[in-house]
Design an enzyme around this catalytic site. Structure first.
Site, PDB file in Angstrom:
ATOM      1  N   CYS A 175       0.865  -1.178   0.000  1.00  0.00           N
ATOM      2  CA  CYS A 175       0.000   0.000   0.000  1.00  0.00           C
ATOM      3  C   CYS A 175       0.901   1.228   0.000  1.00  0.00           C
ATOM      4  CB  CYS A 175      -0.999  -0.007   1.155  1.00  0.00           C
ATOM      5  SG  CYS A 175      -0.312   0.222   2.805  1.00  0.00           S
TER       6      CYS A 175
ATOM      7  N   ASP B   3      -7.441   3.907   0.640  1.00  0.00           N
ATOM      8  CA  ASP B   3      -6.553   4.263   1.744  1.00  0.00           C
ATOM      9  C   ASP B   3      -7.361   4.952   2.847  1.00  0.00           C
ATOM     10  OD1 ASP B   3      -4.516   5.060   3.436  1.00  0.00           O
ATOM     11  OD2 ASP B   3      -3.324   6.001   1.858  1.00  0.00           O
TER      12      ASP B   3
ATOM     13  N   CYS C 224      -1.377   0.900   6.948  1.00  0.00           N
ATOM     14  CA  CYS C 224      -2.827   0.697   7.032  1.00  0.00           C
ATOM     15  C   CYS C 224      -3.264  -0.571   6.314  1.00  0.00           C
ATOM     16  CB  CYS C 224      -3.584   1.891   6.440  1.00  0.00           C
ATOM     17  SG  CYS C 224      -3.320   3.459   7.291  1.00  0.00           S
ATOM     18  N   ARG C 225      -3.388  -0.471   4.997  1.00  0.00           N
ATOM     19  CA  ARG C 225      -3.973  -1.567   4.214  1.00  0.00           C
ATOM     20  C   ARG C 225      -3.077  -2.790   4.123  1.00  0.00           C
ATOM     21  NH1 ARG C 225      -5.034   1.935  -0.979  1.00  0.00           N
ATOM     22  NH2 ARG C 225      -3.090   2.824  -0.194  1.00  0.00           N
ATOM     23  N   SER C 226      -1.804  -2.596   3.792  1.00  0.00           N
ATOM     24  CA  SER C 226      -0.953  -3.779   3.579  1.00  0.00           C
ATOM     25  C   SER C 226      -0.697  -4.574   4.860  1.00  0.00           C
ATOM     26  CB  SER C 226       0.351  -3.421   2.859  1.00  0.00           C
ATOM     27  OG  SER C 226       1.087  -2.449   3.530  1.00  0.00           O
TER      28      SER C 226
ATOM     29  N   ASN D 281       2.518   1.457   4.020  1.00  0.00           N
ATOM     30  CA  ASN D 281       2.708   0.224   4.791  1.00  0.00           C
ATOM     31  C   ASN D 281       2.317   0.379   6.259  1.00  0.00           C
ATOM     32  OD1 ASN D 281       5.486  -2.026   5.554  1.00  0.00           O
ATOM     33  ND2 ASN D 281       3.399  -2.548   5.057  1.00  0.00           N
TER      34      ASN D 281
END
Length: 164
Positions: free
Chosen positions: A15, A132, A20-22, A18
C-alpha cells in the site's frame, strides 16, 4: 522462514505507506493460510510502494485496533519495497490503481513477480479498490479495509488451490 521449502510461495502486500492496508492484508492472508493448514507453503510480508516516510513505524493505531478486535496480534513495522522484492516474491498485491502504476514502473523486466490488485479477487466491480483509510476519520474505513481483505485473500487462495 526456517519452515520454507522449495515450493514455498511468497506474497507481498503493498500500500502507500505500509501502515494501514498492507499490514491488514498481510495479517488476514496469514490467518487464512493457517485456517487452510498451509502455513508452511507460504511466506507473507508487506511493504510500501510509494511513501517511505513511515519506515520502521508501527501500523496506524486504527489498523492495529481493527486487527486486535478480530483477534490478531500484529508486530510488524513499515518498510519500503525494494528491487530485490520483485525477484523474491511470486505475487505482489497492490491495493489501488496508484499502487499498481507505481509497481509496474518499478518492476524490472526480468523479475518473476506477478503484480496483482488484491481487490480483483472476490470483490464486486464497484468495490475493487481498497481505499486508503489513513486520511479518513474514525475506524469505520479500517473496518471496510479489513472486510475487503478477508474476502479477497480467501478468494485468491480458493482460486490458487483450485488451479493447482
Amino acid at each position: 522462514m526456517d519452515n520454507q521449502n522449495n515450493n514455498t510461495k511468497k506474497v507481498l502486500m503493498i500500500c502507500l505507506g505500509n501502515i494501514c492496508r498492507s499490514p491488514i492484508a498481510e495479517a488476514v492472508f496469514r490467518r487464512r493460510i493457517e485456517q487452510l493448514g498451509k502455513t508452511n507453503d507460504w511466506l507473507v510480508d508487506s511493504a510500501a510502494a510509494l511513501v517511505g516516510e513511515h519506515t520502521g513505524k508501527r501500523p496506524d493505531k486504527r489498523a492495529l485496533n481493527i486487527l486486535e478486535k478480530n483477534h490478531f496480534c500484529y508486530d510488524g513495522r513499515a518498510g519500503p519495497i525494494t528491487k530485490d522484492d520483485f525477484f523474491t516474491f511470486d505475487y505482489i498485491f497492490g491495493m489501488d490503481k496508484p499502487n499498481m502504476i507505481s509497481l509496474n514502473k518499478m518492476k524490472p523486466k526480468e523479475s518473476k513477480a506477478q503484480l496483482l490488485m488484491l481487490g480483483d479477487y472476490g470483490l464486486p466491480v464497484d468495490d475493487k479498490i481498497i481505499v486508503d483509510p489513513y486520511y479518513l476519520s474514525g475506524e469505520e474505513p479500517f473496518v471496510k479495509v479489513y472486510d475487503q481483505c478477508v474476502i479477497a485473500c480467501a478468494e485468491f487462495l480458493k482460486q490458487f488451490y483450485n488451479a493447482t
